[in-house]
Design an enzyme around this catalytic site. Sequence first.
Site, mmCIF file in Angstrom:
data_model
loop_
_atom_site.group_PDB
_atom_site.id
_atom_site.type_symbol
_atom_site.label_atom_id
_atom_site.label_comp_id
_atom_site.label_asym_id
_atom_site.label_seq_id
_atom_site.Cartn_x
_atom_site.Cartn_y
_atom_site.Cartn_z
ATOM 1 N N SER A 144 0.850 -1.286 -0.083
ATOM 2 C CA SER A 144 -0.223 0.169 -0.065
ATOM 3 C C SER A 144 0.826 1.264 0.006
ATOM 4 O O SER A 144 1.921 1.307 0.619
ATOM 5 C CB SER A 144 -0.987 0.039 1.255
ATOM 6 O OG SER A 144 -1.539 1.360 1.408
ATOM 7 N N GLN A 166 1.204 -0.344 -5.009
ATOM 8 C CA GLN A 166 -0.122 0.383 -5.174
ATOM 9 C C GLN A 166 0.176 2.006 -4.850
ATOM 10 O O GLN A 166 0.657 2.241 -3.848
ATOM 11 C CB GLN A 166 -1.169 -0.231 -4.098
ATOM 12 C CG GLN A 166 -2.347 0.714 -4.335
ATOM 13 C CD GLN A 166 -2.482 1.424 -2.993
ATOM 14 O OE1 GLN A 166 -2.277 1.391 -1.877
ATOM 15 N NE2 GLN A 166 -3.528 2.474 -3.217
ATOM 16 N N TYR A 168 -0.980 5.781 -4.260
ATOM 17 C CA TYR A 168 -1.873 6.829 -3.928
ATOM 18 C C TYR A 168 -1.115 8.187 -4.608
ATOM 19 O O TYR A 168 -0.199 8.612 -4.038
ATOM 20 C CB TYR A 168 -2.077 7.037 -2.395
ATOM 21 C CG TYR A 168 -2.967 6.053 -1.962
ATOM 22 C CD1 TYR A 168 -4.255 5.913 -2.388
ATOM 23 C CD2 TYR A 168 -2.633 5.143 -0.689
ATOM 24 C CE1 TYR A 168 -5.160 4.964 -1.882
ATOM 25 C CE2 TYR A 168 -3.518 4.216 -0.217
ATOM 26 C CZ TYR A 168 -4.838 3.998 -0.678
ATOM 27 O OH TYR A 168 -5.773 3.303 -0.485
ATOM 28 N N HIS A 327 -13.052 -1.047 -2.834
ATOM 29 C CA HIS A 327 -12.504 -0.830 -1.558
ATOM 30 C C HIS A 327 -12.883 -1.586 -0.383
ATOM 31 O O HIS A 327 -13.029 -1.171 0.839
ATOM 32 C CB HIS A 327 -12.449 0.709 -1.285
ATOM 33 C CG HIS A 327 -10.992 1.467 -0.862
ATOM 34 N ND1 HIS A 327 -10.227 1.604 -1.797
ATOM 35 C CD2 HIS A 327 -10.252 1.636 0.287
ATOM 36 C CE1 HIS A 327 -8.911 1.994 -1.301
ATOM 37 N NE2 HIS A 327 -9.113 1.841 0.124
ATOM 38 N N ARG A 330 -15.568 0.545 1.633
ATOM 39 C CA ARG A 330 -15.181 1.576 2.543
ATOM 40 C C ARG A 330 -15.263 2.976 1.872
ATOM 41 O O ARG A 330 -15.299 4.008 2.634
ATOM 42 C CB ARG A 330 -13.681 1.373 2.762
ATOM 43 C CG ARG A 330 -13.362 0.361 3.780
ATOM 44 C CD ARG A 330 -11.984 -0.212 3.978
ATOM 45 N NE ARG A 330 -11.056 0.974 4.563
ATOM 46 C CZ ARG A 330 -11.075 0.872 5.698
ATOM 47 N NH1 ARG A 330 -11.541 0.164 6.570
ATOM 48 N NH2 ARG A 330 -10.113 1.913 6.416
ATOM 49 N N SER A 366 -12.531 -7.468 -2.737
ATOM 50 C CA SER A 366 -13.663 -7.000 -2.027
ATOM 51 C C SER A 366 -14.662 -8.073 -1.667
ATOM 52 O O SER A 366 -15.661 -8.176 -2.507
ATOM 53 C CB SER A 366 -14.321 -5.821 -2.526
ATOM 54 O OG SER A 366 -13.367 -4.778 -2.737
ATOM 55 N N GLY A 367 -14.562 -8.836 -0.873
ATOM 56 C CA GLY A 367 -15.637 -9.868 -0.235
ATOM 57 C C GLY A 367 -15.153 -11.492 0.023
ATOM 58 O O GLY A 367 -15.782 -12.177 0.290
#
Length: 441
Positions: A144, A166, A168, A327, A330, A366-367
């Site tokens: 991240s 990743q 940002y 996400h 979120r 996600s999930g």
Amino acid sequence: MSAPSTTAEEPKSYGSAPGRWSGYMRELFASRRPPPLGSVDPEKIKSAAQEKLKDSPAAFGFVAATAGSGETYRNNRSAFAKWQIVPRMLRDTTHRSIETTLFGVTIPAPLLLAPIGCQAILHGDAEIATASAACALEIPMILSGAASRSIEAVAKANGSGHRWYQLYWPVDEAITLSILSRAKSSGFSALVVTVDTMAIGWRPYDIDAAFLPFTHSLGCQIALSDPAFMQAQGLEVDPNDDNTEFPYDPTKVDELILKGDEKTKRAIRLAAAWGQQAVNGVFRTWEHIKFLKQNWKGPLIIKGIVSVEDAEAAVDNGVDGIVVSNHGGRQVDGAISTLLALEHITASPKVKDAQASGKFTVLFDSGIRSGADVFRAIALGAQAVLLGRTYAYALAVGGQAGVEAYVRSILADFELTLGLSGYRSIAEIQGKAGEVMIKVQ
């Protein structure tokens, strides 16, 4: 701990079947003890993490929290039950492999560790433990951009492992280029650009707890270790910025600020400066993707895609792949589940053709909570899945060993599910939802 392996010659025993990962179940039975995390049930592991962090409830909540009412999070989970596997019998699936290839690299399973920031609030070893676990199991990890350890430190811990970075996205191009250069020099082979978090979503739990560790510079270690960012602040990189305190106590930090502690005041100033660079409400467009394409040598993947139109735009803009993700529920409350999004995206002729040509990769996030979930996502067209919150809970409970144990559990579950359903490889189910499952209303 190295990745488990079994051979065709290895004796079979009760409760197991040959396979690189399936043997973990036999190992657990043979131990005559509870599993390393106390359970292989993800809900019980979540509860164990909550208990482990009972003195830092906001830290647990930071990982567990969702946007708004939590509807998107619930949508993500409930969508899986709408697809039911139809097992086929009397097929020889004695020997199976869940090995697959992503961007020319063969990996032992279709699973990657998702980018989760600020892991220092969960365990003292933070991202170092996660990177070490990923290396031991030969599973790719995605670091991240909100990590609490530097790019270089994580790369060292990950050793010969497969790692992606990743981003940002900083506003300052010089800082962006510096981070990309560091990632490439440290052996990160692919770049994942998260596009659904240009600003932080409305997360009631975090707001109620007034808990945002980034404001205390925790989760800003990529920036604090970056020469271009620090130079812009008139400072040099200080290796000590990678040494975060565990458990994180925001009240203690507040007290140090009031006392005028210079080190803490410096950290707060730097955190504020980084907040002006990334996840600050500056929204990027497809036009900006060209900059990354020009300045990154390797696969470029867009994370946060849930619409067919955006998936097709990714193909048109020449990116190498997408992560179908919201996400983890979120960011936007009431949003489409990622499994439903995946179903529609992989039905697009443009996306299908791009996948078939080998020029475009579709990943799912996600999930995921079980081997059956992995099966369903792959059957709906994903080429691999990202594992998120659940490994974070395992990290909180058991550090590196905890992450390894959980990853081995879910892959044993998937490998057994694959074989018990009548299939021997990923290729036999990938993109064949209509043949291997049935959708119920």
